[in-house]
Design an enzyme around this catalytic site. Structure first.
Site, short mmCIF file in Angstrom:
data_model
loop_
_atom_site.label_atom_id
_atom_site.label_comp_id
_atom_site.label_asym_id
_atom_site.label_seq_id
_atom_site.Cartn_x
_atom_site.Cartn_y
_atom_site.Cartn_z
N GLU A 52 32.57 42.22 39.71
CA GLU A 52 33.40 41.28 40.48
C GLU A 52 32.82 41.10 41.89
OE1 GLU A 52 37.50 42.63 41.16
OE2 GLU A 52 38.06 40.71 40.29
N ARG A 119 37.26 40.19 35.11
CA ARG A 119 38.22 39.11 35.37
C ARG A 119 37.62 37.73 35.16
NH1 ARG A 119 42.89 40.98 36.82
NH2 ARG A 119 43.12 42.76 38.20
P1 TTP Z 1 40.76 43.78 41.01
O1 TTP Z 1 40.18 42.51 40.49
O2 TTP Z 1 41.90 44.29 40.24
O3 TTP Z 1 39.59 44.85 41.07
P2 TTP Z 1 39.67 46.43 41.16
O4 TTP Z 1 38.49 46.87 41.97
O5 TTP Z 1 41.03 46.85 41.62
O6 TTP Z 1 39.50 46.80 39.65
P3 TTP Z 1 39.25 48.20 38.95
O7 TTP Z 1 39.70 49.30 39.84
O8 TTP Z 1 40.07 48.08 37.70
O9 TTP Z 1 37.79 48.25 38.69
O10 TTP Z 1 41.18 43.53 42.51
C1 TTP Z 1 40.38 43.78 43.64
C2 TTP Z 1 41.26 43.55 44.86
O11 TTP Z 1 41.44 42.16 45.11
C3 TTP Z 1 42.66 44.12 44.71
O12 TTP Z 1 43.09 44.62 45.96
C4 TTP Z 1 43.51 42.93 44.33
C5 TTP Z 1 42.82 41.78 45.02
N1 TTP Z 1 42.90 40.51 44.31
C6 TTP Z 1 43.83 39.55 44.66
O13 TTP Z 1 44.66 39.78 45.54
N2 TTP Z 1 43.79 38.33 44.04
C7 TTP Z 1 42.89 38.06 43.05
O14 TTP Z 1 42.90 36.94 42.51
C8 TTP Z 1 41.96 39.07 42.67
C9 TTP Z 1 40.98 38.80 41.59
C10 TTP Z 1 41.99 40.28 43.33
#
Ligand code: TTP
Length: 245
Positions: A52, A119
């Site tokens: 991501e 995602r």
């Molecule tokens: P996540 O896409 O959930 O990534 P993550 O690093 O938490 O995933 P994992 O631990 O499962 O590997 O979200 C990253 C950050 O960005 C999190 O604080 C939520 C925020 N976010 C939003 O607020 N809106 C969005 O559309 C996305 C994709 C993330």
């Protein structure tokens, strides 16, 4: 002739693009998507797993100055002011990633070329942006504008971003809260359990209950693999083996 060959090259790369199977990994904040993506890449080196673009959201470069903003932090600190901007930027950076040409290694792979993403443009809309709209952090005008350009882009880029499958990593919001606390990402210090509960319900509605909120017909037919990741899997090879086979 030169023009013919360059358009033939574009056509052939489009044809190859059509062969590619795209899969997205979905799941709550901190459920372990990145860890799973890393393990999947090790298990299937012939696939292309793209992480991501979160660092882009933490460092938005200002064109004219030698400085940058942390949009992720701004969104968490003042969600009413910054959620729309954040969701616009995260969706655009994601779309850019989806549209990047596949690597030569992937195109030369013998079997079916598979690209895996953390995602998708769909979770951007149906998990986060919709949630922020319902929390009144995105107002109705912003939501109408967001939906308008989002639908337009998804329709325009149709086959280039179409998903072949979704892997839904599922764990309780409590488990995600513990993992989020353990990793200690500065911007997420203020995230509360009820926020993760709302996001969990959104994932369930979209990927398990198949709610009618999702407006793209092609998406309804995409198969969803639900993997229970409530058990710690980062350091346990036997749990990993179960998840990855
Ligand atoms: P996540 O896409 O959930 O990534 P993550 O690093 O938490 O995933 P994992 O631990 O499962 O590997 O979200 C990253 C950050 O960005 C999190 O604080 C939520 C925020 N976010 C939003 O607020 N809106 C969005 O559309 C996305 C994709 C993330």
């Amino acid at each position: 002739i030169g023009r013919f060959f360059s358009s033939a090259a574009v056509y052939s790369s489009m044809q190859q693009n059509l062969r590619i199977k795209r899969v997205s990994i979905e799941g709550n904040i901190a459920v372990g998507k990145s860890t799973f993506a890393r393990l999947l890449q090790n298990a299937r080196p012939d696939w292309e797993v793209t992480s991501e673009p979160i660092s882009k959201w933490q460092n938005v470069h200002h064109m004219s100055q030698q400085s940058s903003s942390n949009l992720l932090q701004m969104m968490y600190q003042d969600p009413k002011r910054w959620s729309y901007t954040f969701q616009t930027f995260s969706c655009m950076s994601r779309l850019r990633t989806h549209l990047e040409p596949p690597s030569a290694r992937l195109l030369q792979s013998r079997g079916t070329p598979v690209q895996v993403y953390e995602r998708s443009v769909y979770s951007d809309r149906y998990i986060f942006a919709l949630n922020m709209f319902e929390l009144r952090c995105i107002n109705s005008t912003e939501w109408a504008v967001y939906q308008d350009w989002h639908s337009f882009l998804v329709e325009q880029f149709g086959h280039q971003i179409q998903l072949e499958g979704i892997i839904y990593l599922r764990a309780s919001p409590q488990t995600c809260m513990e993992r989020l606390g353990r990793r200690g990402r500065t911007e997420e210090q203020g995230v509360r359990l009820d926020y993760l509960e709302k996001l969990h319900t959104r994932h369930e509605n979209w990927l398990v209950n198949k709610s009618t909120e999702v407006h793209f017909e092609h998406l309804e037919k995409v198969p969803v693999l639900v993997l229970d990741v409530g058990v710690e899997f980062e350091k346990d090879p036997s749990v990993q083996a179960k998840l990855l086979t």
